[in-house]
Structure formats: C-alpha cells, structure tokens
Design a protein around this motif. Structure first.
Motif, mmCIF file in Angstrom:
data_model
loop_
_atom_site.group_PDB
_atom_site.id
_atom_site.type_symbol
_atom_site.label_atom_id
_atom_site.label_comp_id
_atom_site.label_asym_id
_atom_site.label_seq_id
_atom_site.Cartn_x
_atom_site.Cartn_y
_atom_site.Cartn_z
ATOM 1 N N PHE A 10 -10.555 5.652 -7.101
ATOM 2 C CA PHE A 10 -9.289 5.117 -6.600
ATOM 3 C C PHE A 10 -8.569 4.460 -7.774
ATOM 4 O O PHE A 10 -9.114 3.548 -8.410
ATOM 5 N N ASN A 54 0.884 7.380 0.866
ATOM 6 C CA ASN A 54 0.730 8.766 0.432
ATOM 7 C C ASN A 54 -0.316 8.926 -0.668
ATOM 8 O O ASN A 54 -0.555 10.028 -1.149
ATOM 9 N N TYR A 55 -0.944 7.817 -1.050
ATOM 10 C CA TYR A 55 -1.896 7.889 -2.151
ATOM 11 C C TYR A 55 -3.159 8.642 -1.739
ATOM 12 O O TYR A 55 -3.697 8.444 -0.650
ATOM 13 N N LYS A 56 -3.638 9.511 -2.622
ATOM 14 C CA LYS A 56 -4.873 10.248 -2.405
ATOM 15 C C LYS A 56 -5.828 9.978 -3.569
ATOM 16 O O LYS A 56 -5.485 10.251 -4.719
ATOM 17 N N SER A 61 -7.764 -1.196 -4.560
ATOM 18 C CA SER A 61 -7.020 -0.455 -5.587
ATOM 19 C C SER A 61 -5.511 -0.596 -5.426
ATOM 20 O O SER A 61 -4.807 -0.922 -6.391
ATOM 21 N N GLN A 62 -5.015 -0.365 -4.227
ATOM 22 C CA GLN A 62 -3.569 -0.307 -4.044
ATOM 23 C C GLN A 62 -2.920 -1.673 -3.870
ATOM 24 O O GLN A 62 -1.742 -1.839 -4.169
ATOM 25 N N LEU A 79 -9.285 1.278 -0.678
ATOM 26 C CA LEU A 79 -7.840 1.435 -0.793
ATOM 27 C C LEU A 79 -7.170 0.075 -0.961
ATOM 28 O O LEU A 79 -6.223 -0.075 -1.747
ATOM 29 N N THR A 86 0.824 -1.194 0.000
ATOM 30 C CA THR A 86 0.000 0.000 0.000
ATOM 31 C C THR A 86 0.862 1.250 0.000
ATOM 32 O O THR A 86 1.830 1.361 0.747
ATOM 33 N N ASN A 87 0.474 2.222 -0.850
ATOM 34 C CA ASN A 87 1.129 3.515 -0.882
ATOM 35 C C ASN A 87 0.439 4.415 0.124
ATOM 36 O O ASN A 87 -0.702 4.855 -0.085
ATOM 37 N N PRO A 97 -1.733 1.546 -8.504
ATOM 38 C CA PRO A 97 -0.381 1.879 -8.947
ATOM 39 C C PRO A 97 -0.024 1.093 -10.198
ATOM 40 O O PRO A 97 -0.629 0.067 -10.513
#
Length: 395
Positions: A30, A9-11, A91-92, A88, A6-7, A33
């Motif tokens: 979302f 810092n992802y928004k 997606s991540q 999240l 997981t990133n 990456p």
C-alpha cells in the motif's frame, strides 16, 4: 503528519515476498498519496565537543521526514485481506507505506503457486528480454464448469489440495517467513523507520527473530496478543477438546486442518501449524514453553511495544499482560480496554479491532498517537478520546 482524505479509487499492489528458505509468499504493498521520502539522511557532525553524537550518527530530525513503513502480521488462520481497511487507513490517511502478507500455507501463500511464480518472474526482469522471446503467460483463470463436469472437478480439487502433505509449522512463520518480509522492506526502503502491527500470533513471532532484521524497527503495536495456554482460555475444556482430541483426528483424516470447511471463520491450515498451536497451548509460557530456545532473542528485544487487548476477547481475557513479561528488557505498556464501558461499543473481541467500526474510537486515537507520535494512551485517555471522537462525528 496530518490525516489525509481516503482515495476511494486507490488500488494496492500485489507483491511477492521470499522467505529465507526460498518459499514464495503473497504480499500487498500500500503506497500513500503524495511524496514518498526514502533518501538516505546526510551524516550530521557533532555540534560541539560535549555532543553525545558520534561522527557517523544520524540526528532524529533527519529521520523524521522519511516516510514510515508499517508491516502488518496476521493472526493464526487469518489472511492479509482481513486487514485491508486498516492498511488502507495507515497508508491513505496517515501517509505510511504498508506491507501485508500471508504466511505459508494460508490464503494465497500456497506451495507451488502459479500466480506467485508468475508475479515473481514478471517483477524480477533480471536480464533484458530478447524481442523474439514472448513474455511468460499468466496462469489461466479458473472457471467452474457446469453440469456433470462439476463432480469430477470437485474430486480433483480434493485430491490435489495443496496443503495435503505440505510440511509447515508456525516456527517456519517466525524464522523463515517473517524475516523474509523484513528483508523485502530493508531492500526497498533501507533507511526508512519501520513500524510493526502484530495481531495475535503476529505479535508472538516478532521477538523470536534476529535483531538484524529489525534494525530499523521504531515501534511495535500488539493487538489482542494473548496466550492460547488452554487453562487460561475463556472455555478451557472446549480448547482442550479442540487441541488434543478433535484436531488430531481431523488432521489425520484430511492431511491438513480444514478450518474454512469446519468453522467458516478461520482459514485452512497446514497440519503442522495446527500442531504447533496445540503444542504451545500445553505450556503456561505458551510459545516460550514450546520453543525455549527463543528466550535469548526475547531477552535481547529492545523495541518499544504498546499492547492493546479487549476484556471481551473470545479466547482469553487475562493473558495479555503475561505475554508482555516475556520481553522484559524493552519499554512496554499493556492496556486492557472494556468495549462497553470505554468505547460504548457492544463488542470488539479478538478480531473486531480491525473492523471499520473501530476507526473513529481506536484507529484515529490510540493507533495514531502511538504509531505517529510515540504516545501510548492509557485506558482513561482512550475512553476520553473515544467520547471526543463520537462528539466530532455528530457535528
């Protein structure tokens, strides 16, 4: 597809979705990456005369590389923000494009929302803007004044609550809002396989919509999709009092249902949505009792469905299998999970599946197996996987 780290810092990106009647809905996109594959698969010719592929068919091997798109549809009186961590994860870590949204009258999907009007105008950019014309200004941020001005602000806020007089029902969520969400996905990702996660009423609504909107839908995951028929609820007398005695009085007094004020654990609702909920709750067949005209679409629904419910559900622990009988012509599997016996967890209930505490024992096992591989785990396998995940977590 292997899980990704997981990133932190992802928004995600705020988006505006348009319901079929033009009502603007708040949504969130979302993006995973790495590379996102959305290109149209090339048409495959039949490999030989005995092939069951037509000249215009697309092979499964050509669809598999496309990035999957997941839609998360919320429970009644629950905002899209509640599903943030789960979205999240999809997606991540699983590499999906994910769309969440608020139904009309819930969360940020308020009538005449300045924020949504601004976001829509900023995203459309229908024609090149003249350099002499300034861009639209965003709505002014709200700041709470101090001192004596606070009382006047509170009275104005009460008088101007956007839900007072706002006409909306759960049927609008089904036949106007949800098709609008699918339209967004079809417009931006027309070739990608779509997945659907319906929580509670989010599952009730899906089979009601026309198959035109669900033509790219590959698999469906139901979470705690149970009936609110008052006699099958865990506390039937309380539910009867809530639906048919207290709520009509509250609706009449406020002009909307102030769930956040009264209960704290649910959002405010348009009065018509609470009335739909209560109306459905008076029928043994719940939504099909309240809206029998939906039955043909339920009978035509053919997308495979995997339903998970929990034996400590706060609302109903016996009705999830009955709901699955409403979609008789599709592949479906309904599994009841006992949190204590199967997951070694004290509680999951109606809402807890989307808490981060279920990530190791349910998201990385049952969810990943179904959404990524099409494997619907039974109760024993879920239990075994949960034990393994706990063992790995201690290594």
């Amino acid at each position: 597809m292997s899980s990704k780290k997981t990133n932190n810092n992802y928004k995600p990106q705020p988006i505006v979705l348009t319901a079929l009647d033009g009502f603007l809905l708040s949504g969130t996109l979302f993006v995973p990456p790495g590379q996102i594959v959305t290109s149209k698969p090339t048409v495959a010719a039949p490999s030989n005369e005995n092939s069951d592929l037509s000249g215009g068919a697309t092979r499964k091997s050509q669809i598999d590389p496309l990035t999957k798109v997941a839609i998360i549809s919320s429970a009644t009186a629950t905002t899209q923000d509640f599903y943030y961590k789960f979205a999240l994860y999809l997606s991540q870590e699983l590499g999906m494009i994910v769309v969440t949204y608020d139904n009309r009258g819930v969360g940020r999907s308020m009538p005449n929302s300045e924020e949504l009007l601004f976001l829509k105008a900023a995203s459309e950019k229908a024609s090149p803007r003249d350099s002499s014309t300034p861009p639209p200004l965003p709505p002014k941020p709200y700041s709470m004044p101090s001192g004596r001005d606070q009382d006047s602000v509170k009275s104005k806020k009460k008088a101007k609550n956007p839900l007072i007089g706002f006409e909306a029902t759960i049927v609008d969520w089904a036949l106007k809002d949800l098709p609008g969400v699918f339209n967004f996905v079809l417009a931006h990702f027309p070739h990608n396989p779509t997945l659907y996660v319906g929580h509670s009423v989010g599952g009730h609504l899906l089979p009601a919509i026309d198959a035109y909107y669900t033509r790219n839908l590959e698999r469906v995951l139901f979470i705690s999709v149970t009936s609110a028929y008052w006699r099958t609820m865990n506390s039937p007398l309380f539910v009867y009092w809530f639906f048919y005695i207290a709520s009509p009085i509250v609706n009449s007094r406020y002009g909307y249902y102030p769930g956040k004020t009264l209960w704290g654990s649910m959002e405010d609702l348009p009065k018509g949505c609470l009335e739909t909920w209560a109306h459905w709750g008076s029928f043994p067949n719940y939504m099909l009792g309240g809206n029998p005209e939906w039955k043909p679409n339920f009978d035509l629904f053919k997308v495979p469905v995997y339903s998970l419910y929990f034996t400590d559900d706060d609302y109903s622990t016996i009705s999830a299998p009955h709901i699955m009988d409403f979609i008789p012509n599709t592949l479906r599997k309904c599994v009841g999970v006992n949190p204590l016996e199967d997951l070694n967890m004290k509680k999951v209930g109606h809402m807890g599946f989307f808490f981060n505490s279920c990530k190791e024992k349910l998201w990385k096992t049952a969810v990943r197996a179904w959404l990524m591989e099409g494997r619907a785990l039974d109760r024993e396998t879920i239990k075994e996987e949960a034990i393994l995940s706990s063992s790995y977590a201690r290594l």
